[in-house]
Design a protein around this motif. Structure first.
Motif, mmCIF file in Angstrom:
data_model
loop_
_atom_site.group_PDB
_atom_site.id
_atom_site.type_symbol
_atom_site.label_atom_id
_atom_site.label_comp_id
_atom_site.label_asym_id
_atom_site.label_seq_id
_atom_site.Cartn_x
_atom_site.Cartn_y
_atom_site.Cartn_z
ATOM 1 N N GLU A 82 -16.168 -6.140 -2.512
ATOM 2 C CA GLU A 82 -15.626 -7.043 -1.518
ATOM 3 C C GLU A 82 -14.161 -7.366 -1.814
ATOM 4 O O GLU A 82 -13.739 -7.409 -2.972
ATOM 5 N N LEU A 83 -13.415 -7.595 -0.751
ATOM 6 C CA LEU A 83 -12.027 -8.028 -0.850
ATOM 7 C C LEU A 83 -11.931 -9.444 -0.293
ATOM 8 O O LEU A 83 -12.270 -9.674 0.876
ATOM 9 N N ARG A 84 -11.482 -10.358 -1.142
ATOM 10 C CA ARG A 84 -11.387 -11.754 -0.727
ATOM 11 C C ARG A 84 -9.956 -12.231 -0.914
ATOM 12 O O ARG A 84 -9.353 -12.077 -1.985
ATOM 13 N N ILE B 111 -6.206 -5.429 9.792
ATOM 14 C CA ILE B 111 -7.321 -5.677 8.876
ATOM 15 C C ILE B 111 -8.480 -4.782 9.307
ATOM 16 O O ILE B 111 -8.911 -4.841 10.458
ATOM 17 N N GLU B 112 -8.966 -3.971 8.388
ATOM 18 C CA GLU B 112 -10.039 -3.021 8.689
ATOM 19 C C GLU B 112 -11.139 -3.138 7.649
ATOM 20 O O GLU B 112 -10.874 -3.372 6.466
ATOM 21 N N VAL C 280 -3.297 -3.712 0.745
ATOM 22 C CA VAL C 280 -4.232 -4.419 -0.132
ATOM 23 C C VAL C 280 -5.615 -3.870 0.152
ATOM 24 O O VAL C 280 -6.091 -3.946 1.295
ATOM 25 N N ARG C 281 -6.270 -3.325 -0.883
ATOM 26 C CA ARG C 281 -7.564 -2.678 -0.679
ATOM 27 C C ARG C 281 -8.461 -2.949 -1.879
ATOM 28 O O ARG C 281 -8.003 -2.956 -3.018
ATOM 29 N N ALA C 282 -9.725 -3.173 -1.598
ATOM 30 C CA ALA C 282 -10.708 -3.366 -2.663
ATOM 31 C C ALA C 282 -11.280 -2.024 -3.088
ATOM 32 O O ALA C 282 -11.107 -1.000 -2.405
ATOM 33 N N ARG D 90 -1.906 2.886 -8.164
ATOM 34 C CA ARG D 90 -2.897 1.845 -7.896
ATOM 35 C C ARG D 90 -2.800 0.776 -8.967
ATOM 36 O O ARG D 90 -2.676 1.061 -10.144
ATOM 37 N N LEU D 91 -2.838 -0.495 -8.543
ATOM 38 C CA LEU D 91 -2.880 -1.646 -9.441
ATOM 39 C C LEU D 91 -4.274 -2.242 -9.366
ATOM 40 O O LEU D 91 -4.691 -2.724 -8.309
#
Length: 289
Positions: free
Chosen positions: A188-190, A208-209, A181-183, A161-162
């Motif tokens: 939130e993921l922006r 996108i989920e 890409v995951r928050a 994980r980064l």
């Protein structure tokens, strides 16, 4: 001439005494010699005392001097040591169970040279930060797994994980290639491009989920969903199309229309028209212009 004829010669010889000559140093010369000998003995004693004192202070022994010990494997330093000139060594290690500290008032530099005395790698730790120079940089875990690698061609992050902890997130001047890409949970993921365009491309599709929240796409101009060879499916229990223009159709006086039908123009525009016994889209067809 007989002996009786020279009586005065015998008298002269009988009256003379034998002369004695003194051999050696006497008087003030003798006293000066003794003084110099005494001064020399004092200097010898003082030098011997100073030598013994220096040996005691510097802790000279058969094995070495002070904190420096000569062993079969090399030199061994105990305690704090200060080097005023460059140190050349094949290996530097601390005692078992003790840490190794490198301290300097300015910086600590580690240089690696090749056979031609040319600098190939360098590590400088100073007041302005840590600077590293070399053909490649690798960071591995204790198990030998690659965690980070960087060279002239690419930068590889081998961790599972980064995580980016900055308030402004991560800024990329060029494209980013990643399978996921995951928050963080409950964060939130922006994905934002303030002054340019944002593209998401994949040969087998983009998914996108938002399992526990909402998905929101906001733009200042047009939002375009295009499928060249397939279809666009909206699968939800409720689909809301807000702020659609409403067409006007005659309705019975005193009643409020609550049922509308969605009309589609040939150019793709959508608008609402009051529902009736039949289709009322033709009445408000001027909205398609």
């Amino acid at each position: 001439m007989t002996q009786e004829q020279c009586p005065h010669r015998n008298n002269v010889q009988s009256t003379e005494k034998p002369q004695l000559y003194k051999v050696g140093i006497y008087g003030w010369r003798k006293r000066c010699l003794y003084f110099f000998v005494l001064l020399l003995m004092i200097l010898i004693v003082v030098n011997l005392a100073l030598t013994i004192w220096i040996l005691k202070v510097m802790n000279f022994t058969i094995d070495g001097m002070g904190h420096l010990r000569i062993t079969e494997r090399g030199l061994k330093l105990e305690g704090d040591s200060e080097f005023l000139q460059p140190l050349y060594a094949k290996e530097i290690q601390s005692r078992p169970g003790s840490p190794l500290f490198l301290q300097s008032s300015k910086n600590v530099s580690i240089n690696i040279l090749n056979e031609k005395k040319q600098l190939v790698s360098q590590l400088v730790a100073g007041s302005h930060g840590v600077h590293a120079r070399g053909k490649m940089l690798e960071v591995k875990s204790s198990a030998g797994k690659l965690l980070f690698s960087a060279d002239d061609h690419e930068v590889v992050v081998g961790a599972e994980r980064l995580r980016v902890m900055g308030a402004e997130g991560a800024v990329f001047s060029n494209s980013v290639e990643t399978p996921h890409v995951r928050a963080e949970p409950f964060k939130e993921l922006r994905l934002e491009s303030p002054t340019r365009s944002l593209y998401m491309e994949a040969p087998k599709g983009v998914k996108i989920e938002a399992d526990a929240g909402d998905f929101q796409a906001t733009c200042r101009s047009d939002l375009r969903l295009e499928s060249k060879d397939g279809e666009i499916t909206l699968d939800a229990r409720k689909i809301k199309l807000l702020r659609l223009p409403e067409g006007k159709a005659p309705s019975p006086s005193g009643t409020r229309q609550t049922v509308f039908e969605v009309c589609v123009c040939p150019n793709g525009k959508l608008f609402l028209s009051q529902a009736g016994t039949g289709s009322t889209c033709q009445i408000s067809s001027n909205l398609c212009l």
